[in-house]
Scaffold this motif. Structure first.
Motif, short mmCIF file in Angstrom:
data_model
loop_
_atom_site.label_atom_id
_atom_site.label_comp_id
_atom_site.label_asym_id
_atom_site.label_seq_id
_atom_site.Cartn_x
_atom_site.Cartn_y
_atom_site.Cartn_z
N PHE A 226 -4.60 3.03 -3.03
CA PHE A 226 -3.94 2.24 -1.99
C PHE A 226 -2.54 1.85 -2.45
O PHE A 226 -2.36 1.25 -3.51
N GLN A 227 -1.55 2.22 -1.66
CA GLN A 227 -0.16 1.88 -1.93
C GLN A 227 0.35 1.07 -0.73
O GLN A 227 0.77 1.63 0.28
N PRO A 228 0.31 -0.25 -0.81
CA PRO A 228 0.60 -1.08 0.37
C PRO A 228 1.93 -0.79 1.04
O PRO A 228 2.01 -0.79 2.27
N ASP A 229 3.00 -0.54 0.24
CA ASP A 229 4.31 -0.34 0.85
C ASP A 229 4.43 1.01 1.55
O ASP A 229 5.36 1.23 2.33
N PHE A 230 3.51 1.92 1.29
CA PHE A 230 3.42 3.18 2.03
C PHE A 230 2.41 3.03 3.17
O PHE A 230 2.68 3.40 4.32
N ASP A 231 1.21 2.55 2.83
CA ASP A 231 0.08 2.62 3.74
C ASP A 231 0.17 1.65 4.91
O ASP A 231 -0.16 2.02 6.04
N ILE A 232 0.60 0.43 4.67
CA ILE A 232 0.62 -0.54 5.76
C ILE A 232 1.71 -0.22 6.79
O ILE A 232 1.46 -0.26 8.00
N PRO A 233 2.94 0.14 6.39
CA PRO A 233 3.91 0.60 7.41
C PRO A 233 3.43 1.86 8.14
O PRO A 233 3.76 2.05 9.31
N ALA A 234 2.66 2.71 7.46
CA ALA A 234 2.10 3.88 8.14
C ALA A 234 1.14 3.46 9.24
O ALA A 234 1.10 4.07 10.32
N VAL A 235 0.35 2.41 8.98
CA VAL A 235 -0.54 1.88 10.01
C VAL A 235 0.26 1.46 11.24
O VAL A 235 -0.15 1.69 12.38
N VAL A 236 1.42 0.84 11.01
CA VAL A 236 2.28 0.43 12.13
C VAL A 236 2.62 1.64 13.00
O VAL A 236 2.57 1.57 14.23
N CYS A 237 2.96 2.74 12.37
CA CYS A 237 3.30 3.96 13.13
C CYS A 237 2.15 4.40 14.01
O CYS A 237 2.34 4.71 15.20
N TRP A 238 0.95 4.44 13.44
CA TRP A 238 -0.21 4.93 14.19
C TRP A 238 -0.61 3.97 15.31
O TRP A 238 -0.96 4.41 16.41
N ILE A 239 -0.53 2.67 15.04
CA ILE A 239 -0.86 1.70 16.09
C ILE A 239 0.21 1.71 17.18
O ILE A 239 -0.10 1.67 18.38
N LYS A 240 1.46 1.78 16.79
CA LYS A 240 2.56 1.76 17.77
C LYS A 240 2.46 2.92 18.75
O LYS A 240 2.59 2.72 19.97
N HIS A 241 2.24 4.12 18.25
CA HIS A 241 2.31 5.30 19.10
C HIS A 241 0.96 5.71 19.69
O HIS A 241 0.93 6.34 20.76
N ASP A 242 -0.14 5.36 19.02
CA ASP A 242 -1.45 5.85 19.45
C ASP A 242 -2.47 4.74 19.65
O ASP A 242 -3.60 5.00 20.06
#
Length: 317
Positions: A226-242
């Motif tokens: 788990f890399q928070p500074d990679f993984d959590i902003p990635a979650v934002v991308c998936w929630i935002k668009h999908d």
């Protein structure tokens, strides 16, 4: 600086330089002049599209025509029938990753237009595994260069950049741009919606929990990945668009989206699928509360705002 990506992001507000369009032709190393001529024609059409000189439909026709109207090049390899196609996809993948974010919807519109081209590939000589002619619908083999463009996991990137903070930030920017684009490709139906479930479940369910029964150390503790500074902003991308579509699928209990073997093996069990949404939200709230990193906290809080807006809007319908 450690270099682990071949992509350079063009900032918002900057023009794609002429060299971007010239370099693929100048650096062409293949032996086939025929393939080089096809690539040159396609890039010329792509540049006209970038400059708003032609529409997505016009660009799609111009880009696909050289492959649609030409026979399979005889290169003496097993990949003859897709050689020209994969070269095209590599250029478009590079554009998706490198062009400013405001142009991503344009490129997705172009890919959608290409998928609507009724022609066969290489006059119908290129065939599916079942013997049917290969067509532009479904954008065949696009996934190959896309996966090749970002096969490294955040933990791999972090390890490679462990002694170079500048390289880590550069690589993180690339990774998050790729995640944002892929989420948009999923939202547009170009890639399968199951990828949204896979990425959200991987981060918010699997990566945040240690592997059970790993006493013999035969596999790494997933928590260490788990890399928070990679993984959590990635979650934002998936929630935002999908996120809206994901929420609808959970609410409708369409289990086929997370029962695929590659997803179900990392997923937690919930008696009611919609409980998964609340579980994700609570995990993000906890991360926002506990993390000392402002970048991660802001991303977690943004993801929660998106989730609450989606839930509130859906309940009013």
């Amino acid at each position: 600086m450690v270099v682990i990506t071949k992509y350079s992001l063009i900032p918002e507000g900057h023009q794609v330089p002429q060299a971007w369009f010239d370099t693929p032709i100048q650096n062409y190393r293949g032996k086939s002049e025929f393939l080089k001529s096809i690539l040159a024609e396609q890039i010329a059409a792509l540049q006209a599209f970038y400059l708003y000189q032609i529409s997505p439909d016009e660009a799609a026709q111009a880009i696909t025509r050289p492959i649609s109207n030409s026979s399979i090049p005889e290169l003496g390899t097993y990949s003859d029938e897709i050689a020209a196609l994969v070269r095209l996809w590599k250029v478009l993948v590079k554009a998706l990753i490198e062009w400013p974010p405001s142009r991503t919807p344009d490129l997705i519109a172009l890919l959608t237009a290409i998928s609507n081209i009724p022609d066969y590939i290489h006059r119908g000589e290129a065939i599916e595994e079942d013997g049917r002619p290969l067509a532009w619908s479904g954008l065949p083999y696009l996934g190959m260069p896309w996966r090749d463009s970002h096969w490294m996991e955040p933990s791999d990137i972090a390890e490679a950049c462990s002694n170079d903070e500048v390289a880590r930030q550069h690589s993180r920017d690339n990774y998050l741009k790729q995640q944002d684009v892929e989420a948009q490709l999923v939202g547009a139906g170009i890639f399968d919606m199951k990828e949204a479930f896979y990425n959200l479940i991987l981060i918010l369910e699997k990566k945040l929990d240690p592997i059970d029964g790993n006493k013999d150390n035969t596999e790494p503790d997933i928590f260490e990945l788990f890399q928070p500074d990679f993984d959590i902003p990635a979650v934002v991308c998936w929630i935002k668009h999908d996120g809206r579509k994901v929420y609808e699928i959970l609410r409708e209990n369409r289990t086929e989206y997370w029962n695929e073997k590659y997803i179900s093996c990392i997923a937690k069990h919930f008696d009611q699928p919609i409980e998964r949404w609340s579980f994700w939200e609570n995990r993000l709230i906890k991360i926002a509360k506990d993390t000392p990193d402002d970048f991660v906290r802001n991303a977690a809080e943004l993801a929660v705002r998106y989730m609450r807006d989606i839930k509130n809007t859906s309940q009013k319908l």
